[in-house]
Design a protein around this motif. Structure first.
Motif, PDB file in Angstrom:
ATOM      1  N   UNK A  30       0.869  -1.084   0.170  1.00 60.23           N
ATOM      2  CA  UNK A  30       0.039  -0.159   0.002  1.00 60.23           C
ATOM      3  C   UNK A  30       0.642   1.255  -0.052  1.00 60.23           C
ATOM      4  N   UNK A  31       1.757   1.451   0.986  1.00 56.14           N
ATOM      5  CA  UNK A  31       2.658   2.635   0.956  1.00 56.14           C
ATOM      6  C   UNK A  31       3.392   2.920  -0.490  1.00 56.14           C
ATOM      7  N   UNK A  32       3.895   1.802  -1.016  1.00 57.31           N
ATOM      8  CA  UNK A  32       4.524   1.704  -2.485  1.00 57.31           C
ATOM      9  C   UNK A  32       3.407   2.485  -3.585  1.00 57.31           C
ATOM     10  N   UNK A  33       2.314   2.066  -3.199  1.00 49.36           N
ATOM     11  CA  UNK A  33       1.343   2.479  -4.250  1.00 49.36           C
ATOM     12  C   UNK A  33       0.920   3.753  -3.967  1.00 49.36           C
ATOM     13  N   UNK A  34       0.811   4.272  -2.844  1.00 51.40           N
ATOM     14  CA  UNK A  34       0.496   5.477  -2.351  1.00 51.40           C
ATOM     15  C   UNK A  34       1.527   6.567  -2.800  1.00 51.40           C
ATOM     16  N   UNK A 104      -0.836  -4.937 -17.244  1.00 49.66           N
ATOM     17  CA  UNK A 104      -0.185  -5.125 -15.976  1.00 49.66           C
ATOM     18  C   UNK A 104       0.514  -6.300 -15.853  1.00 49.66           C
ATOM     19  N   UNK A 105      -0.163  -7.501 -16.475  1.00 48.64           N
ATOM     20  CA  UNK A 105       0.408  -8.688 -16.524  1.00 48.64           C
ATOM     21  C   UNK A 105       1.559  -8.910 -17.278  1.00 48.64           C
ATOM     22  N   UNK A 106       1.190  -8.322 -18.427  1.00 49.37           N
ATOM     23  CA  UNK A 106       2.384  -8.317 -19.681  1.00 49.37           C
ATOM     24  C   UNK A 106       3.797  -7.630 -19.047  1.00 49.37           C
ATOM     25  N   UNK A 107       3.502  -6.360 -18.358  1.00 44.62           N
ATOM     26  CA  UNK A 107       4.761  -5.687 -17.948  1.00 44.62           C
ATOM     27  C   UNK A 107       5.515  -6.635 -16.945  1.00 44.62           C
ATOM     28  N   UNK A 108       4.750  -7.196 -15.960  1.00 42.52           N
ATOM     29  CA  UNK A 108       5.504  -8.318 -15.117  1.00 42.52           C
ATOM     30  C   UNK A 108       6.313  -9.066 -15.854  1.00 42.52           C
ATOM     31  N   UNK A 109       5.493  -9.852 -16.693  1.00 41.29           N
ATOM     32  CA  UNK A 109       6.156 -10.929 -17.401  1.00 41.29           C
ATOM     33  C   UNK A 109       7.389 -10.593 -18.203  1.00 41.29           C
ATOM     34  N   UNK A 110       7.097  -9.235 -18.652  1.00 44.68           N
ATOM     35  CA  UNK A 110       8.207  -8.613 -19.603  1.00 44.68           C
ATOM     36  C   UNK A 110       9.445  -8.207 -18.682  1.00 44.68           C
ATOM     37  N   UNK A 111       9.231  -8.113 -17.724  1.00 39.55           N
ATOM     38  CA  UNK A 111      10.445  -7.663 -16.481  1.00 39.55           C
ATOM     39  C   UNK A 111      10.974  -8.902 -15.999  1.00 39.55           C
ATOM     40  N   UNK A 144       5.281  -6.227  -7.231  1.00 44.53           N
ATOM     41  CA  UNK A 144       4.192  -6.352  -8.093  1.00 44.53           C
ATOM     42  C   UNK A 144       3.448  -5.036  -8.161  1.00 44.53           C
ATOM     43  N   UNK A 145       3.155  -4.424  -6.927  1.00 41.75           N
ATOM     44  CA  UNK A 145       2.590  -3.185  -6.842  1.00 41.75           C
ATOM     45  C   UNK A 145       3.207  -2.019  -7.409  1.00 41.75           C
ATOM     46  N   UNK A 146       4.776  -2.125  -7.412  1.00 44.60           N
ATOM     47  CA  UNK A 146       5.518  -1.094  -8.066  1.00 44.60           C
ATOM     48  C   UNK A 146       5.411  -1.265  -9.631  1.00 44.60           C
ATOM     49  N   UNK A 147       5.826  -2.401  -9.930  1.00 50.52           N
ATOM     50  CA  UNK A 147       5.562  -2.642 -11.409  1.00 50.52           C
ATOM     51  C   UNK A 147       4.197  -2.149 -11.901  1.00 50.52           C
ATOM     52  N   UNK A 149       2.366   0.089 -10.923  1.00 51.37           N
ATOM     53  CA  UNK A 149       2.320   1.519 -10.687  1.00 51.37           C
ATOM     54  C   UNK A 149       2.974   1.989 -12.096  1.00 51.37           C
ATOM     55  N   UNK A 150       4.150   1.496 -12.468  1.00 50.06           N
ATOM     56  CA  UNK A 150       4.786   1.795 -13.608  1.00 50.06           C
ATOM     57  C   UNK A 150       3.888   1.597 -14.730  1.00 50.06           C
ATOM     58  N   UNK A 151       3.229   0.787 -14.621  1.00 50.09           N
ATOM     59  CA  UNK A 151       2.035   0.743 -16.125  1.00 50.09           C
ATOM     60  C   UNK A 151       0.932   1.790 -15.781  1.00 50.09           C
ATOM     61  N   UNK A 152       0.458   1.971 -14.739  1.00 55.70           N
ATOM     62  CA  UNK A 152      -0.797   2.720 -14.269  1.00 55.70           C
ATOM     63  C   UNK A 152      -0.518   4.031 -14.445  1.00 55.70           C
ATOM     64  N   UNK A 153       0.637   4.731 -13.720  1.00 56.80           N
ATOM     65  CA  UNK A 153       1.001   6.055 -13.673  1.00 56.80           C
ATOM     66  C   UNK A 153       0.740   6.789 -14.720  1.00 56.80           C
TER      67      UNK A 153
END
Length: 172
Positions: A30-34, A104-111, A144-147, A149-153
């Motif tokens: 949660x703090x990572x997302x916030x 979101x799923x693709x970004x994690x896989x690609x990382x 996963x939350x950090x990754x 947010x990289x997609x969502x931001x």
């Protein structure tokens, strides 16, 4: 100047974690997302730490009642018997925005995180009393939350602007 240039999105962060809610360990995602939301100019409400399941639905409903622009959940999207976030999120959505969850799923896989494709997280729009709110389920791990947010931001403010009736940005 578009609506998103003046409107500060108000976004709730909801951490779905039975153990963090019980005080076994602190909320790690949660703090990572916030923090990421603050870095892109959002007003953050929470993180609200709740057990997985119905309390997640109640938190999303609370965000709707407070007429927030979005709610980002973290946790409860995996395959364990205790992961219920997608099941309690889906009935609250008027419609899904599958491109977000797919990205979101693709970004994690690609990382290089092959297990990212196991996330069952959803994204969509919840509506109540004429108010529309974006809902996105992120994985519960800190990474996963950090990754996520990289997609969502880069798209969150535009999505909020669209939900508020904004038009697509066009060159002048």
């Amino acid at each position: 100047m578009g609506e998103s240039a003046v409107h500060v999105p108000r976004v709730a962060v909801v951490t779905a974690s039975n153990r963090a809610a019980a005080g076994v360990y602190p909320d790690r995602s949660g703090p990572v997302v916030a923090e990421r939301l603050r870095s892109i100019g959002c007003e953050v409400v929470g993180p609200w730490v709740v057990p997985d399941g119905d309390p997640v639905a109640e938190a999303v409903g609370r965000a709707l009642d407070e007429r927030l622009d979005a709610v980002i959940t973290s946790g409860g999207t995996g395959l364990t018997p205790h992961d219920h976030t997608p099941e309690v999120t889906r009935p609250l959505l008027s419609y899904e925005v599958p491109g977000i969850a797919e990205a979101l799923r693709a970004a994690g896989r690609d990382k290089g995180v092959p297990t990212a494709i196991l996330s069952r997280g959803l994204a969509g729009v919840a509506e109540r009393d004429g108010h529309r709110m974006l809902v996105v389920n992120l994985p519960g791990s800190r990474g996963g939350a950090s990754d996520g947010m990289e997609v969502l931001a880069p798209v969150l403010r535009h999505a909020v602007d669209q939900l508020r009736g904004g038009d697509h940005n066009r060159p002048e």
